[in-house]
Motif scaffolding. Structure first.
Motif, short mmCIF file in Angstrom:
data_model
loop_
_atom_site.label_atom_id
_atom_site.label_comp_id
_atom_site.label_asym_id
_atom_site.label_seq_id
_atom_site.Cartn_x
_atom_site.Cartn_y
_atom_site.Cartn_z
N ASP A 209 -4.46 -2.14 -2.06
CA ASP A 209 -4.69 -3.20 -3.04
C ASP A 209 -4.09 -4.51 -2.55
OD1 ASP A 209 -5.90 -1.41 -4.73
OD2 ASP A 209 -4.09 -1.00 -5.87
N ASN A 287 -5.49 -5.86 -8.30
CA ASN A 287 -6.00 -4.54 -7.91
C ASN A 287 -7.24 -4.61 -7.02
OD1 ASN A 287 -7.77 -5.48 -9.81
ND2 ASN A 287 -7.74 -3.66 -11.11
N LYS A 288 -7.63 -5.77 -6.56
CA LYS A 288 -8.78 -5.88 -5.66
C LYS A 288 -8.44 -5.24 -4.33
CE LYS A 288 -12.15 -9.27 -3.93
NZ LYS A 288 -13.28 -8.96 -4.82
N LYS A 289 -9.37 -4.45 -3.79
CA LYS A 289 -9.15 -3.81 -2.49
C LYS A 289 -9.29 -4.84 -1.37
CE LYS A 289 -8.69 0.29 -4.29
NZ LYS A 289 -7.37 0.93 -4.36
#
Length: 429
Positions: A209, A287-289
């Motif tokens: 993340d 929480n963005k990959k």
């Protein structure tokens, strides 16, 4: 005469009901498969029975589509058969020309089905997809459970699966866990250690993340928008960053990103209004990959993003360099200063800054971090991990023992842990 009208009236009523059914079924096809991500989130949060049925149907899209197609075809065939019966009642044999009756049976009925059973409902459903899915969720669920249709749906889904696999080349599916095991097995073989680290970084790349590798807001160098250019110029020379966030009043209100290269034309004279040089900031959630973020950076041709938390506050920043370092390791530039985040005291003892991220901690210790990742909650720093495990803010000389690691607080205040000593020893008590 009255007796002859009864079957005609009943047939018309049934025909209208069938057209309504066809319209609802056709509209639901568009509605279910055109739901926006926002609509899906709202449906998942909705606790009503209708919403739950809708989500249940969407979890098996092939089965849902098969149910809709079979039900719609049954209804349309029924409409055609009933229309032919009504046509026979209205126009007995030899009452009109055969070609005219054929025209009515084919062209007129087809037009009615297309207009009222397909076009109008689908246009409406595309604009009201959420309300349409809630309306049709329960009926479609029941239709799918109906005995004959249930078996037809299963057969259609199985048939499409077989057809979709025809001509496909057999391929081996390898999970990320399998790749990790394969890399682990080849570690002992002769080869370059750096290559193994790069492969490990690639395998874990899509699992990381933004929050895990970002620079926290407390460590970010940023300018206030009301600062004079002379002071800005001093900060630029002091820190040597190529892109710097600019805020108004607080770091939670980022007004733009100042690119140092945009100041090159003003080397000999200060710009009249340096605020006009600010570029639009790009915001990303914690929480963005990072693999998705890398694609976004490539598409937007940018190198920096502002990381925001669930409340809209600024958590920190992340750069293209941060992402690439997850694969290739630390990227040092000629103006990078010495890394003072940790000191290696001896082979088994390290002294870390409390704010050091867990990801950097794993790299320094040369471990995969799975033990820590499984036990941690929301923490992303070494200090945060210690506080989580202890359930309180520790004071100087307090320690926790975690597996083969002893973490000792070397410096702290009432708000945070500043320095942490880590001892690695299988014999630690």
């Amino acid at each position: 005469m009255g007796t002859d009208l009864i079957p005609l009236i009943v047939s018309f009523v049934i025909l209208i009901l069938l057209l309504v059914g066809s319209a609802l079924i056709s509209g639901s096809e568009v509605a279910f498969f055109s739901l926006k991500p926002v609509d899906l989130e709202e449906l998942e949060k909705d606790t009503s029975k209708k919403a739950k049925l809708t989500i249940t149907l969407l979890e098996r899209p092939k089965r849902l589509l098969a149910t809709i197609l079979i039900a719609n075809n049954f209804i349309n065939v029924s409409i055609i058969v009933l229309s032919s019966f009504i046509s026979t009642l209205l126009f007995p044999e030899n009452s009109i020309e055969d070609w005219l009756k054929l025209f009515i049976d084919i062209v007129v009925i087809t037009f009615i089905i297309l207009l009222f059973g397909e076009v109008i409902p689908k246009v409406y459903a595309s604009k009201n997809s959420k309300s349409m899915t809630l309306l049709m969720g329960a009926p479609l669920y029941k239709i799918g459970k109906f005995f004959p249709i249930n078996y037809l749906v299963k057969g259609l889904v199985a048939g499409t699966a077989v057809l979709s696999n025809l001509g496909k080349k057999k391929s081996m599916t390898v999970s990320s866990d399998d790749l990790e095991q394969a890399i682990e097995l080849t570690k002992e073989l002769e080869g370059k250690e750096d290559e193994h680290k790069i492969l490990e970084g690639i395998v874990k790349f899509g699992q990381t993340d933004v929050k895990q590798i970002m620079k926290a807001r407390t460590d970010v160098v940023a300018f206030g928008i009301h600062e004079p250019y002379e002071k800005i110029h001093e900060h630029i020379l002091e820190h040597n960053y190529s892109r710097i966030p600019v805020f108004e009043e607080s770091f939670d209100n980022i007004k733009g990103i100042l690119y140092i290269k945009d100041l090159i034309p003003f080397i000999d004279h200060p710009p009249e209004n340096w605020h006009s040089l600010l570029r639009e900031p790009y915001y990303v959630p914690e929480n963005k990959k990072i693999d998705d973020l890398l694609k976004s950076f490539q598409e937007r041709k940018i190198h920096m993003a502002i990381v925001v938390d669930e409340y809209g506050g600024t958590s920190g920043i992340i750069t293209l360099e941060d992402i690439l370092e997850e694969i290739v390791g630390d990227i040092s530039e000629e103006y990078d200063g010495e890394d003072l985040n940790y000191t290696q005291i001896d082979e088994h003892t390290y002294l870390f800054e409390g704010k050091m991220s867990l990801m950097d901690f794993y790299k320094v210790i040369d471990m995969d971090g799975s033990l820590f990742e499984e036990s941690k909650g929301e923490s992303d720093t070494l200090a945060g991990f210690m506080i989580e495990q202890a359930g309180k803010i520790l004071v100087k000389n307090e320690k926790i023992v975690f597996g083969n690691y002893t973490l000792i607080v070397e410096a702290a205040d009432k708000r945070k842990l500043k320095k942490i000593k880590v001892i690695i020893d299988d014999e630690v008590a």
